[in-house]
Design a protein around this motif. Sequence first.
Motif, mmCIF file in Angstrom:
data_model
loop_
_atom_site.group_PDB
_atom_site.id
_atom_site.type_symbol
_atom_site.label_atom_id
_atom_site.label_comp_id
_atom_site.label_asym_id
_atom_site.label_seq_id
_atom_site.Cartn_x
_atom_site.Cartn_y
_atom_site.Cartn_z
ATOM 1 N N CYS A 263 24.728 67.632 57.994
ATOM 2 C CA CYS A 263 25.943 67.936 58.762
ATOM 3 C C CYS A 263 25.938 69.360 59.311
ATOM 4 O O CYS A 263 26.540 69.614 60.358
ATOM 5 N N TYR A 264 25.287 70.286 58.617
ATOM 6 C CA TYR A 264 25.311 71.656 59.129
ATOM 7 C C TYR A 264 24.668 71.765 60.509
ATOM 8 O O TYR A 264 24.986 72.688 61.264
ATOM 9 N N GLN A 265 23.794 70.827 60.866
ATOM 10 C CA GLN A 265 23.200 70.853 62.200
ATOM 11 C C GLN A 265 24.254 70.594 63.280
ATOM 12 O O GLN A 265 24.131 71.093 64.406
ATOM 13 N N TRP B 18 26.458 64.540 54.574
ATOM 14 C CA TRP B 18 26.906 65.557 53.617
ATOM 15 C C TRP B 18 25.899 65.748 52.485
ATOM 16 O O TRP B 18 25.964 66.740 51.765
ATOM 17 N N GLY B 19 25.013 64.788 52.284
ATOM 18 C CA GLY B 19 24.003 64.947 51.244
ATOM 19 C C GLY B 19 24.369 64.317 49.923
ATOM 20 O O GLY B 19 23.594 64.389 48.968
ATOM 21 N N THR B 20 25.541 63.693 49.858
ATOM 22 C CA THR B 20 25.919 62.910 48.679
ATOM 23 C C THR B 20 27.015 61.958 49.103
ATOM 24 O O THR B 20 27.642 62.125 50.149
ATOM 25 N N GLU B 21 27.243 60.936 48.288
ATOM 26 C CA GLU B 21 28.351 60.014 48.514
ATOM 27 C C GLU B 21 28.711 59.362 47.191
ATOM 28 O O GLU B 21 27.897 59.338 46.253
ATOM 29 N N HIS C 218 24.246 62.318 44.419
ATOM 30 C CA HIS C 218 23.604 63.607 44.179
ATOM 31 C C HIS C 218 24.666 64.606 43.729
ATOM 32 O O HIS C 218 25.827 64.525 44.152
ATOM 33 N N VAL C 219 24.268 65.540 42.889
ATOM 34 C CA VAL C 219 25.178 66.583 42.433
ATOM 35 C C VAL C 219 24.684 67.921 42.978
ATOM 36 O O VAL C 219 23.507 68.074 43.312
#
Length: 405
Positions: free
Chosen positions: A109-111, A377-380, A360-361
Amino acid sequence: MNKKAIIKDVQTLSCSNSWRNYYFLKIETECGIVGWSEFDQNFGSPGVEAAINQLVHRLIGQDAMLHEFIHADLRNVTRPGSGGVVGQALGAIENALLDIKAKKLDVPCYQLLGGKIRDRVRVYWSHCVSYRARVDHFTPPIHDIKGVEQIARDARDWGYTGLKTNIFQYDEQDRISNWAPGFGRQFDPGRSVEKSVRKNLKRHLEVMREHAGPDMDILVDLNFNARTEGYLEIVRELNDLDLFWIELDMLDPKGLAMIRQHSKNPIASLETLIGLQQFLPYLENRSVDVAIVDTPWNGVWQSMKIAAACDAYETNVACHNFYGHLCTMMNAHFCAAVPNLRIMEIDIDRIPWDEKIFTHVPEIVDGYLTIPDRPGWGTEPIEEALRDYPPVQQGFLHTALPKLN
């Protein structure tokens, strides 16, 4: 390649976080991509879920890639009630749309926010003492000054460089209690700050300084627990302490500016504001040293606009983050991309099942959170795991009713 991601279904889910609940928004698309966000309706915001559900019909059939278009449409139809619970609903929707867009483009998302300008973010241990003193699920529990001394040493020994605590009182046996009339713990609508409250708070901070060590940055959050007079008394009491910041909440920009003028320590605030328009009077009045932005409430895309306005006023930002791991990841992407970042909040004391309900944590090394490079976001949340922890009726809104004698 079909660049559209047509929305076909919208759901809200929740599970227990022992003393409150986690809430999630799930948006499914016809192309199979699912977007997630985390929101909150414990923190004085009942009804965010209901507001989201009232807006679902305007999402179905829309292209999730056009998140600014969707946000503008939703703001138009909710304008008379903008901010508050409605604003938080729009923030939750925007954040799930960003997750879809990033996954569709196969990027973090940072992209979408301009790309990252840092690979890791400094974090501080939030609610240090507070959770262990109030909630049974957080261990070891803290009942007295010995527990305060130990958690301060833990923060130092575990590699954190900053910790934040709240207002605590000590009795004659050095047992502690949280003082929070602004949240209904002690019923006092006047929120008066007596000398004993100020003296006990100063002692509490001095104990934490002694055991965390001289290099630890110490933050204190006064929340909504006083009015202008009381905040002035507190900052004067704490002026000879070396604090990273004094955090407090109030809805008067000029009053907050006056408090800042009397404090020798930096003032941080604004975490309960929604929308750029609400932030502007505080920036114009030079009310804060650090502007705290709640990105789950505002939406990360809108939060970038707020951060840009703060940057124009030479003001750094921090993020409000005392939620679950998905919120932490959402905040991490904001922190990775925003130029004028001061520091990131995170809760280190976690409930036992936090690692079971997310894919993921966060990865934290030496007090810094590593920015994930996974798409979205890298986790869900893991839906099956959520069902093992059904929602509870607890939190700020379900405390005992006050009674007059």
